[in-house]
Enzyme design. Sequence first.
Site, PDB file in Angstrom:
ATOM      1  N   ARG A 124       0.844  -1.302   0.060  1.00 17.96           N
ATOM      2  CA  ARG A 124       0.099   0.041   0.032  1.00 17.96           C
ATOM      3  C   ARG A 124       0.801   1.400  -0.080  1.00 17.96           C
ATOM      4  NH1 ARG A 124      -3.130  -2.898   3.552  1.00 17.96           N
ATOM      5  NH2 ARG A 124      -5.093  -3.729   2.695  1.00 17.96           N
ATOM      6  N   LYS A 146       2.695  12.057 -10.710  1.00 14.18           N
ATOM      7  CA  LYS A 146       2.132  11.079 -11.480  1.00 14.18           C
ATOM      8  C   LYS A 146       2.908   9.859 -11.555  1.00 14.18           C
ATOM      9  CE  LYS A 146       0.339  13.758 -14.575  1.00 14.18           C
ATOM     10  NZ  LYS A 146      -0.584  13.980 -15.788  1.00 14.18           N
ATOM     11  N   GLU A 188      10.753  21.096 -23.316  1.00 11.50           N
ATOM     12  CA  GLU A 188       9.826  21.072 -21.862  1.00 11.50           C
ATOM     13  C   GLU A 188      10.143  22.433 -21.213  1.00 11.50           C
ATOM     14  OE1 GLU A 188       7.152  19.394 -21.027  1.00 11.50           O
ATOM     15  OE2 GLU A 188       7.340  17.931 -22.633  1.00 11.50           O
ATOM     16  N   LYS A 230       7.185  23.684 -12.459  1.00  4.62           N
ATOM     17  CA  LYS A 230       6.251  22.615 -12.692  1.00  4.62           C
ATOM     18  C   LYS A 230       5.871  22.393 -11.167  1.00  4.62           C
ATOM     19  CE  LYS A 230       4.831  18.089 -13.949  1.00  4.62           C
ATOM     20  NZ  LYS A 230       4.797  16.952 -14.315  1.00  4.62           N
ATOM     21  N   GLU A 240      -4.940  17.533 -10.655  1.00  2.00           N
ATOM     22  CA  GLU A 240      -5.121  17.933 -12.129  1.00  2.00           C
ATOM     23  C   GLU A 240      -6.460  18.377 -12.396  1.00  2.00           C
ATOM     24  OE1 GLU A 240      -4.201  14.715 -14.837  1.00  2.00           O
ATOM     25  OE2 GLU A 240      -2.585  15.932 -15.619  1.00  2.00           O
ATOM     26  N   ARG A 244      -3.355  23.267 -13.560  1.00  2.00           N
ATOM     27  CA  ARG A 244      -2.356  22.289 -13.994  1.00  2.00           C
ATOM     28  C   ARG A 244      -2.426  22.107 -15.594  1.00  2.00           C
ATOM     29  NH1 ARG A 244      -0.271  17.028 -10.673  1.00  2.00           N
ATOM     30  NH2 ARG A 244       1.124  16.080 -12.337  1.00  2.00           N
ATOM     31  N   ASN A 248      -0.003  21.837 -20.419  1.00  2.00           N
ATOM     32  CA  ASN A 248      -0.316  20.989 -21.471  1.00  2.00           C
ATOM     33  C   ASN A 248       0.012  21.946 -22.705  1.00  2.00           C
ATOM     34  OD1 ASN A 248      -0.827  18.561 -20.512  1.00  2.00           O
ATOM     35  ND2 ASN A 248      -3.056  19.032 -20.100  1.00  2.00           N
ATOM     36  N   HIS A 251       0.676  20.684 -26.189  1.00  2.00           N
ATOM     37  CA  HIS A 251       0.244  19.335 -26.370  1.00  2.00           C
ATOM     38  C   HIS A 251      -1.194  18.735 -27.135  1.00  2.00           C
ATOM     39  CE1 HIS A 251       3.053  18.968 -23.068  1.00  2.00           C
ATOM     40  NE2 HIS A 251       2.754  17.904 -22.806  1.00  2.00           N
ATOM     41  N   HIS A 255      -0.180  16.083 -28.670  1.00  2.00           N
ATOM     42  CA  HIS A 255      -0.515  14.532 -28.734  1.00  2.00           C
ATOM     43  C   HIS A 255      -1.197  14.081 -30.076  1.00  2.00           C
ATOM     44  CE1 HIS A 255      -1.008  14.639 -24.104  1.00  2.00           C
ATOM     45  NE2 HIS A 255       0.146  14.266 -24.658  1.00  2.00           N
ATOM     46  N   HIS A 268       8.372  12.680 -27.696  1.00  2.00           N
ATOM     47  CA  HIS A 268       7.043  13.712 -27.181  1.00  2.00           C
ATOM     48  C   HIS A 268       7.667  15.196 -27.138  1.00  2.00           C
ATOM     49  CE1 HIS A 268       4.197  14.891 -24.426  1.00  2.00           C
ATOM     50  NE2 HIS A 268       4.981  15.257 -23.829  1.00  2.00           N
TER      51      HIS A 268
HETATM   52  N1  LIG Z   1       4.823  10.861 -14.589  1.00  2.00           N
HETATM   53  C1  LIG Z   1       4.887  12.036 -15.383  1.00  2.00           C
HETATM   54  O1  LIG Z   1       4.530  13.179 -15.048  1.00  2.00           O
HETATM   55  C2  LIG Z   1       5.449  12.210 -16.806  1.00  2.00           C
HETATM   56  C3  LIG Z   1       5.581  13.391 -17.323  1.00  2.00           C
HETATM   57  C4  LIG Z   1       6.376  13.229 -18.574  1.00  2.00           C
HETATM   58  C5  LIG Z   1       6.448  12.294 -19.316  1.00  2.00           C
HETATM   59  N2  LIG Z   1       6.308  10.761 -18.531  1.00  2.00           N
HETATM   60  C6  LIG Z   1       6.680   9.524 -19.167  1.00  2.00           C
HETATM   61  O2  LIG Z   1       8.167   9.669 -19.359  1.00  2.00           O
HETATM   62  C7  LIG Z   1       8.209   8.468 -20.235  1.00  2.00           C
HETATM   63  C8  LIG Z   1       9.442   9.163 -21.406  1.00  2.00           C
HETATM   64  O3  LIG Z   1      10.609   9.623 -20.560  1.00  2.00           O
HETATM   65  P1  LIG Z   1      12.140   9.853 -21.258  1.00  2.00           P
HETATM   66  O4  LIG Z   1      12.144  10.655 -22.256  1.00  2.00           O
HETATM   67  O5  LIG Z   1      12.948  10.060 -20.114  1.00  2.00           O
HETATM   68  O6  LIG Z   1      12.360   8.188 -21.634  1.00  2.00           O
HETATM   69  P2  LIG Z   1      13.033   6.908 -21.380  1.00  2.00           P
HETATM   70  O7  LIG Z   1      12.860   6.831 -19.647  1.00  2.00           O
HETATM   71  O8  LIG Z   1      12.749   6.029 -22.272  1.00  2.00           O
HETATM   72  O9  LIG Z   1      14.347   7.486 -21.518  1.00  2.00           O
HETATM   73  C9  LIG Z   1      15.076   7.579 -22.884  1.00  2.00           C
HETATM   74  C10 LIG Z   1      16.350   6.930 -23.388  1.00  2.00           C
HETATM   75  O10 LIG Z   1      17.523   7.451 -22.853  1.00  2.00           O
HETATM   76  C11 LIG Z   1      18.024   6.292 -22.141  1.00  2.00           C
HETATM   77  N3  LIG Z   1      18.577   6.930 -20.980  1.00  2.00           N
HETATM   78  C12 LIG Z   1      18.286   7.613 -19.844  1.00  2.00           C
HETATM   79  N4  LIG Z   1      19.077   8.162 -19.262  1.00  2.00           N
HETATM   80  C13 LIG Z   1      20.183   8.320 -19.880  1.00  2.00           C
HETATM   81  C14 LIG Z   1      21.597   8.837 -19.655  1.00  2.00           C
HETATM   82  N5  LIG Z   1      21.832   9.476 -18.555  1.00  2.00           N
HETATM   83  N6  LIG Z   1      22.691   8.474 -20.471  1.00  2.00           N
HETATM   84  C15 LIG Z   1      22.309   7.848 -21.765  1.00  2.00           C
HETATM   85  N7  LIG Z   1      20.882   7.202 -21.862  1.00  2.00           N
HETATM   86  C16 LIG Z   1      20.020   7.528 -21.041  1.00  2.00           C
HETATM   87  C17 LIG Z   1      17.192   5.461 -21.891  1.00  2.00           C
HETATM   88  O11 LIG Z   1      17.694   4.005 -21.640  1.00  2.00           O
HETATM   89  C18 LIG Z   1      15.906   5.354 -22.957  1.00  2.00           C
HETATM   90  O12 LIG Z   1      16.655   4.666 -24.017  1.00  2.00           O
HETATM   91  C19 LIG Z   1       7.207   8.401 -20.847  1.00  2.00           C
HETATM   92  O13 LIG Z   1       6.924   6.961 -20.706  1.00  2.00           O
HETATM   93  C20 LIG Z   1       6.236   9.358 -20.218  1.00  2.00           C
HETATM   94  O14 LIG Z   1       5.011   8.861 -20.452  1.00  2.00           O
HETATM   95  C21 LIG Z   1       5.591  10.877 -17.374  1.00  2.00           C
END
Ligand SMILES: NC(=O)c1ccc[n+]([C@@H]2O[C@H](COP(=O)([O-])OP(=O)(O)OC[C@H]3O[C@@H](n4cnc5c(N)ncnc54)[C@H](O)[C@@H]3O)[C@@H](O)[C@H]2O)c1
Length: 366
Positions: A124, A146, A188, A230, A240, A244, A248, A251, A255, A268
């Site tokens: 939990r 999130k 971003e 943020k 949200e 918030r 977007n 977006h 999207h 993204h």
């Molecule tokens: N929770 C939230 O509020 C929120 C907000 C935005 C995005 N997200 C989520 O985040 C995800 C995307 O995140 P991301 O862009 O970090 O992608 P990711 O975690 O897939 O990382 C991108 C790539 O970079 C590599 N990598 C990571 N750190 C590295 C480093 N320091 N050096 C070399 N390679 C590295 C990873 O192995 C991967 O191949 C999506 O699933 C999205 O839905 C969540």
Amino acid sequence: MPDIRRFDVRAPSRTYPVVVGPGALDELPALLRETGVRGRLWLVADAAVERRYAPRLIEALREAGYLVELQTVPGGEESKSLAQAAALYDWLLAGRVERGDALLALGGGVVGDLGGFVAATILRGIAFVPLPTTLLAQVDASIGGKVAVNHPRGKNLIGAFHQPRLVVADTATLASLPPRERAAGWAEVIKAGMILDAELFALLEREVEALLRLAPAPTAAAIGRAMALKAAVVSEDEQESGRRAILNYGHTVGHGIEAATRYARYLHGEAVAVGMVAAASIAVELGLLAPEAAERQNALLTRFGLPIQVPEADAGAVRAAMTLDKKAVAGRLTWILPTAIGRVTICRDVPEVVVDRALARVLGPG
Ligand SMILES: NC(=O)c1ccc[n+]([C@@H]2O[C@H](COP(=O)([O-])OP(=O)(O)OC[C@H]3O[C@@H](n4cnc5c(N)ncnc54)[C@H](O)[C@@H]3O)[C@@H](O)[C@H]2O)c1
């Protein structure tokens, strides 16, 4: 550590510190103690990142007296799955995880969302500490609480709100990030400047060369500021409901582009960059934004290596995907439109012809 910055996020359910800057991970053992984490540490790491950064981190944590367990997760969006979550539950339960333990997630948004979801649900909920290593994860995913995994029917459909105990964003880890991923993260940061902070926007314009080579001081300043923005927005609106939504910006079209190209073609941040261009162009056409401000935004996106047009994406398909988006209310699209650099307004009645003209400017004819 002169370039390391620190601020608190005040979410209604908890206040937690964010520490950002080059070498911030070296502070982790002391920060964990300070935030009251005394149990075992369950480190979930992206496989690509683990080799580079985990050994030193684990050594420092063990030297500080912590018991550390490590599990790697393959990189990539496919890892944000119930199957991966189940594998982590098996690992935690086989090792007899306890309520006072903490789950640490070292990697990008994928490992952060997956690790956070598992931390939110195991027993939990146990303490969660994201250690984001992508620019996107630092300025976006690690702040706000999130957490989610994907379902075959869509992204992020199974999740929770689970605020971290602490966030540590080491900007030195960005040196190994592929350039395209880095640029997508800057989108971003530029977005944060456009919606809320003309000073951040001006800092980005002034320091672009230094930021592209990750010079420590301006990088920590820009990323820290974007994280704090943020954090301020989500503190006001944890679940949200209203404000918030300004996050977007870009977006609505972004999207649409991602969905129309099946999340395979553009990152993204790239899609959001084009979405920001479209939204600014709508704002100019409606007389809300000076054309020069839109040009400044588009020029900055270009300098950070981001696309401002994607002629390969079909305008009709993007339009259809936008209308299906879960954020459309009763079929009406919500637009976040800039009124100046650092200021936006929320608009729900943009005429269809204006939208179509904006899409025609950034997308292909199909
Ligand atoms: N929770 C939230 O509020 C929120 C907000 C935005 C995005 N997200 C989520 O985040 C995800 C995307 O995140 P991301 O862009 O970090 O992608 P990711 O975690 O897939 O990382 C991108 C790539 O970079 C590599 N990598 C990571 N750190 C590295 C480093 N320091 N050096 C070399 N390679 C590295 C990873 O192995 C991967 O191949 C999506 O699933 C999205 O839905 C969540």
